[in-house]
Design a protein around this motif. Structure first.
Motif, PDB file in Angstrom:
ATOM      1  N   GLY A 125      22.450  -9.665   5.569  1.00 19.58           N
ATOM      2  CA  GLY A 125      22.557  -8.278   4.953  1.00 19.58           C
ATOM      3  C   GLY A 125      21.990  -8.065   3.816  1.00 19.58           C
ATOM      4  O   GLY A 125      22.280  -6.818   3.212  1.00 19.58           O
ATOM      5  N   LEU A 126      21.256  -8.995   3.167  1.00 17.93           N
ATOM      6  CA  LEU A 126      20.826  -8.921   1.871  1.00 17.93           C
ATOM      7  C   LEU A 126      19.670  -7.798   1.709  1.00 17.93           C
ATOM      8  O   LEU A 126      18.856  -7.735   2.706  1.00 17.93           O
ATOM      9  CB  LEU A 126      20.246 -10.090   1.030  1.00 17.93           C
ATOM     10  N   GLY A 127      19.352  -7.000   0.787  1.00 22.89           N
ATOM     11  CA  GLY A 127      18.220  -6.122   0.534  1.00 22.89           C
ATOM     12  C   GLY A 127      16.795  -7.296   0.609  1.00 22.89           C
ATOM     13  O   GLY A 127      16.885  -8.090   0.247  1.00 22.89           O
ATOM     14  N   LYS A 128      15.600  -6.751   0.709  1.00 20.58           N
ATOM     15  CA  LYS A 128      14.473  -7.495   0.768  1.00 20.58           C
ATOM     16  C   LYS A 128      14.078  -7.929  -0.467  1.00 20.58           C
ATOM     17  O   LYS A 128      13.627  -9.283  -0.415  1.00 20.58           O
ATOM     18  CB  LYS A 128      13.353  -6.504   1.352  1.00 20.58           C
ATOM     19  N   LEU A 129      14.373  -7.410  -1.695  1.00 18.39           N
ATOM     20  CA  LEU A 129      14.131  -8.034  -2.798  1.00 18.39           C
ATOM     21  C   LEU A 129      15.128  -9.254  -3.107  1.00 18.39           C
ATOM     22  O   LEU A 129      14.871 -10.149  -3.920  1.00 18.39           O
ATOM     23  CB  LEU A 129      13.797  -7.276  -3.852  1.00 18.39           C
ATOM     24  N   THR A 130      16.302  -8.846  -2.918  1.00 18.06           N
ATOM     25  CA  THR A 130      17.461  -9.662  -3.297  1.00 18.06           C
ATOM     26  C   THR A 130      17.297 -11.085  -2.484  1.00 18.06           C
ATOM     27  O   THR A 130      17.459 -12.024  -3.179  1.00 18.06           O
ATOM     28  CB  THR A 130      18.863  -9.220  -2.990  1.00 18.06           C
ATOM     29  N   ALA A 131      16.932 -10.688  -1.175  1.00 17.51           N
ATOM     30  CA  ALA A 131      16.682 -12.003  -0.162  1.00 17.51           C
ATOM     31  C   ALA A 131      15.529 -12.884  -0.848  1.00 17.51           C
ATOM     32  O   ALA A 131      15.541 -14.103  -1.012  1.00 17.51           O
ATOM     33  CB  ALA A 131      16.414 -11.529   1.299  1.00 17.51           C
ATOM     34  N   LEU A 182      14.889 -18.718   5.860  1.00 17.62           N
ATOM     35  CA  LEU A 182      15.905 -18.434   4.932  1.00 17.62           C
ATOM     36  C   LEU A 182      15.832 -16.920   4.840  1.00 17.62           C
ATOM     37  O   LEU A 182      16.937 -16.254   4.708  1.00 17.62           O
ATOM     38  CB  LEU A 182      15.679 -19.208   3.569  1.00 17.62           C
ATOM     39  N   ILE A 183      14.719 -16.345   4.510  1.00 16.33           N
ATOM     40  CA  ILE A 183      14.430 -14.974   4.207  1.00 16.33           C
ATOM     41  C   ILE A 183      14.811 -14.180   5.306  1.00 16.33           C
ATOM     42  O   ILE A 183      15.753 -12.918   5.211  1.00 16.33           O
ATOM     43  CB  ILE A 183      13.080 -14.589   3.867  1.00 16.33           C
ATOM     44  N   ASN A 184      14.785 -14.426   6.665  1.00 17.23           N
ATOM     45  CA  ASN A 184      15.206 -13.938   7.714  1.00 17.23           C
ATOM     46  C   ASN A 184      16.890 -14.002   7.795  1.00 17.23           C
ATOM     47  O   ASN A 184      17.689 -12.900   8.079  1.00 17.23           O
ATOM     48  CB  ASN A 184      14.566 -14.249   9.066  1.00 17.23           C
ATOM     49  N   LEU A 185      17.390 -15.170   7.602  1.00 19.18           N
ATOM     50  CA  LEU A 185      18.932 -15.308   7.562  1.00 19.18           C
ATOM     51  C   LEU A 185      19.486 -14.511   6.477  1.00 19.18           C
ATOM     52  O   LEU A 185      20.539 -13.665   6.777  1.00 19.18           O
ATOM     53  CB  LEU A 185      19.017 -16.726   7.131  1.00 19.18           C
ATOM     54  N   CYS A 186      18.985 -14.352   5.273  1.00 21.94           N
ATOM     55  CA  CYS A 186      19.463 -13.351   4.044  1.00 21.94           C
ATOM     56  C   CYS A 186      19.420 -11.912   4.475  1.00 21.94           C
ATOM     57  O   CYS A 186      20.417 -11.364   4.238  1.00 21.94           O
ATOM     58  CB  CYS A 186      18.714 -13.760   2.989  1.00 21.94           C
ATOM     59  N   THR A 187      18.265 -11.454   5.149  1.00 20.52           N
ATOM     60  CA  THR A 187      18.002 -10.044   5.452  1.00 20.52           C
ATOM     61  C   THR A 187      18.645  -9.795   6.745  1.00 20.52           C
ATOM     62  O   THR A 187      19.501  -8.746   6.888  1.00 20.52           O
ATOM     63  CB  THR A 187      16.799  -9.704   5.571  1.00 20.52           C
ATOM     64  N   VAL A 188      18.612 -10.623   7.914  1.00 24.38           N
ATOM     65  CA  VAL A 188      19.350 -10.181   9.092  1.00 24.38           C
ATOM     66  C   VAL A 188      20.831 -10.481   9.152  1.00 24.38           C
ATOM     67  O   VAL A 188      21.700  -9.693   9.544  1.00 24.38           O
ATOM     68  CB  VAL A 188      18.348 -10.889  10.074  1.00 24.38           C
ATOM     69  N   GLN A 189      20.963 -11.795   8.952  1.00 24.96           N
ATOM     70  CA  GLN A 189      22.396 -12.212   9.095  1.00 24.96           C
ATOM     71  C   GLN A 189      23.360 -11.847   7.839  1.00 24.96           C
ATOM     72  O   GLN A 189      24.485 -11.526   8.250  1.00 24.96           O
ATOM     73  CB  GLN A 189      22.363 -13.750   9.235  1.00 24.96           C
TER      74      GLN A 189
END
Length: 134
Positions: free
Chosen positions: A103-109, A94-101
């Motif tokens: 485009g969320l920031g590291k802390l938001t993700a 999920l964190i990979n999906l949020c950051t890569v797909q």
């Protein structure tokens, strides 16, 4: 026996929440140090942060939240590790999906994923890992 929301169950949920807040602070602290301050990879930082929070979670939940009489090394520990590894895998995906797909920031993700995994983790803990505890 069916899980019902009586006074004891409500207290258990509150204790799980307090413990979860501590675990989350540990998790976020390690993750932020590694991913943001040191610039290490997000998946690696997620594994390290989650693992640190997971250790705290087991120690506190077994002795305080669910008050199990089980030894530290027990079937309960095996269930805890299996359940948390499943949630960890889900969180990394999920964190990979949020950051890569997305485009969320590291802390938001991290925040979005943590909210979701806390709920999943409570259900797994209550219904499987620490099941049958009064």
């Amino acid at each position: 026996s069916k899980m019902r929301l009586d006074r004891e169950e409500f207290k258990r949920i509150i204790k799980f929440g307090v413990t979860g807040a501590a675990n989350t602070l540990i998790d976020f602290g390690v993750y932020t140090l590694l991913a943001v301050a040191l610039g290490l990879s997000v998946p690696f930082s997620q594994v390290c942060g989650y693992s640190a929070g997971m250790l705290n979670s087991y120690l506190v939940n077994r002795s305080w939240t669910f008050r199990t009489g089980e030894r530290f090394f027990s079937l309960q520990l095996v269930r805890f590790i299996v359940g948390n590894l499943a949630v960890l895998l889900l969180s990394v995906l999920l964190i990979n999906l949020c950051t890569v797909q997305l485009g969320l920031g590291k802390l938001t993700a991290k925040l979005v994923v943590t909210c979701f995994t806390l709920a999943v983790n409570f259900l797994i803990s209550r219904l499987w890992i620490f099941k049958g505890q009064k």
